[in-house]
Design a protein around this motif. Structure first.
Motif, mmCIF file in Angstrom:
data_model
loop_
_atom_site.group_PDB
_atom_site.id
_atom_site.type_symbol
_atom_site.label_atom_id
_atom_site.label_comp_id
_atom_site.label_asym_id
_atom_site.label_seq_id
_atom_site.Cartn_x
_atom_site.Cartn_y
_atom_site.Cartn_z
ATOM 1 N N GLN A 67 1.026 -1.056 0.262
ATOM 2 C CA GLN A 67 -0.113 0.362 0.104
ATOM 3 C C GLN A 67 0.545 1.239 -0.197
ATOM 4 O OE1 GLN A 67 -3.021 -0.791 3.015
ATOM 5 N NE2 GLN A 67 -4.007 -0.866 2.177
ATOM 6 N N LYS A 68 2.121 1.232 0.491
ATOM 7 C CA LYS A 68 2.919 2.509 0.132
ATOM 8 C C LYS A 68 3.943 2.284 -0.522
ATOM 9 C CE LYS A 68 3.141 2.892 5.084
ATOM 10 N NZ LYS A 68 2.906 1.538 5.716
ATOM 11 N N ALA A 69 4.440 1.113 -1.167
ATOM 12 C CA ALA A 69 5.258 1.009 -2.702
ATOM 13 C C ALA A 69 5.008 -0.160 -3.127
ATOM 14 C CB ALA A 69 6.827 0.859 -2.109
ATOM 15 N N SER A 70 4.846 0.370 -4.721
ATOM 16 C CA SER A 70 4.412 -0.788 -5.580
ATOM 17 C C SER A 70 4.646 -1.052 -6.846
ATOM 18 C CB SER A 70 2.999 -1.347 -5.463
ATOM 19 O OG SER A 70 2.686 0.437 -5.875
ATOM 20 N N ASP A 71 6.298 0.345 -6.931
ATOM 21 C CA ASP A 71 6.615 0.197 -7.929
ATOM 22 C C ASP A 71 8.045 -1.064 -7.985
ATOM 23 O OD1 ASP A 71 8.702 1.111 -5.854
ATOM 24 O OD2 ASP A 71 9.683 2.194 -6.684
ATOM 25 N N GLU A 72 8.882 -0.870 -9.454
ATOM 26 C CA GLU A 72 9.186 -2.670 -9.152
ATOM 27 C C GLU A 72 10.668 -2.267 -8.338
ATOM 28 O OE1 GLU A 72 11.171 -5.682 -11.003
ATOM 29 O OE2 GLU A 72 9.873 -5.090 -11.211
ATOM 30 N N LEU A 73 11.682 -1.026 -8.256
ATOM 31 C CA LEU A 73 12.859 -1.134 -7.064
ATOM 32 C C LEU A 73 11.799 -1.435 -6.188
ATOM 33 C CD1 LEU A 73 15.291 -0.545 -6.445
ATOM 34 C CD2 LEU A 73 14.160 1.939 -5.519
#
Length: 350
Positions: A67-73
């Motif tokens: 929910q806070k981060a869902s990018d490829e990194l």
């Protein structure tokens, strides 16, 4: 100095939680993070069920916090973390909850955990299951009891013509919207649905919107991530009580985590029970069962739960609730008497 070091070591040991080294190892990967009630209850259900095995199963928990981060990194960091932690410390079974964790395992599981069986739960996007070959996987979907909740709301108040569904545009949220629209298709246009628009991010904007909802409308809470003025995201459950206080119309929900916060209720999924059921499947696999022999639960039951105070607030009749409904905060039907009065009456009668 030696005494001081010993004291420090003793303090660390006293503060650390007691570890149980079991014969089997279950790894639970959650899509979310602690502090979100859905996540906490599901984790507790898994832990409680495995704890009944008397220490023969060790549980490890990884929270993806998507929910806070869902990018490829973020996903690359998770892949590196799990590869580092679990190459030597290999799990015997993996449990994953919610859509993002299942997607992660479908894309990375063969490389990170080759041959390890997987139990999934809380899945909203049915395409994840139907469009992928999933040998070694079994579990349960999270079919929201949307139709049952709408049916219950209409039985309680047949004048309802519109639903304001507090559902976001995350992958999980979009899968839930598909379930809502499939359910409403059977009403032939007599009940319409509206979702928060792109102009609504903050809690204040959401509150302003619901204050202006017209009569003959209900609010349906499923899932929704908000962006605060400081730029941080948080879940709608953190303002659920405020929403209920401010809303001019009844609020229903398909999730038990909103009970006790002023909502009327609904036919609901219970994350704790989803957790215990998933752990039960994992134990069957640990006992030698082939995952293919464990049927996927495509229709977990929902429980009708309603709040007495909220029903009273909107003048809604209990007689119209679904059969077998649980009513929270109902007044006690027991009669109580003052002891002195009872003794006095008994004496006079004698």
């Amino acid at each position: 100095m030696v005494v001081l070091i010993c004291m420090l070591i003793a303090g660390v040991q006293a503060a650390a939680p007691e570890a149980t080294i079991g014969e089997s190892h279950v790894l639970y990967i959650s899509s979310y993070a602690p502090g979100y009630s859905w996540n906490d209850e599901l984790t507790k259900g898994i832990a409680d069920r495995l704890a009944r095995e008397g220490g023969s199963v060790q549980l490890s928990v990884e929270d993806m916090d998507t929910q806070k981060a869902s990018d490829e990194l973020h996903y690359a960091n998770l892949r590196a973390l799990y590869a580092h932690k679990y190459t030597a410390y290999r799990p015997d079974v993996i449990i994953v909850s919610d859509d993002n964790a299942l997607r992660f395992m479908l894309e990375n599981g063969d490389n990170l955990f080759p041959g390890v069986p997987v139990v999934y739960t809380g899945i909203n996007d049915l395409d994840l299951i139907t469009r992928n070959a999933m040998p070694g996987y079994t579990g349960a979907v999270e079919r929201l009891p949307v139709r049952e909740t709408i049916d219950a709301a209409l039985a309680i108040d047949p004048s309802i013509t519109a639903i304001y569904s507090i559902t976001d545009i995350t992958p999980t949220g979009m899968a839930i919207r598909n379930q809502i629209e499939t359910a409403l298709a059977e009403y032939n246009g007599t009940v319409t649905v509206q979702y928060p628009g792109e102009d609504i991010d903050t809690a204040d904007e959401l509150l302003e919107k619901i204050r202006g909802l017209p009569a003959n409308t209900i609010i349906l809470i499923t899932t929704y991530s908000l962006i605060g003025h400081g730029g941080s995201s948080y879940h709608v459950e953190s303002i659920a009580e405020t929403l209920a206080d401010e809303s001019p119309v009844p609020i229903y929900s398909t999730a038990s985590i909103f009970n006790g916060r002023g909502i009327v209720g609904g036919v609901q999924n219970n994350p704790y029970l989803l957790g215990t059921d998933a752990a039960g499947m994992a134990l069957l696999i640990l006992g030698g069962a082939d995952p293919a022999s464990i049927p996927v639960d495509m229709n977990p039951p929902g429980d009708p739960v309603f709040d007495y105070a909220a029903l009273q607030r909107f003048g809604l009749e209990e007689s119209s609730l679904p059969p077998g409904s649980t009513i929270l905060n109902a007044p006690s039907t027991e009669l109580t008497f003052d002891r002195t009065t009872v003794i006095g009456v008994a004496t006079a009668g004698g």
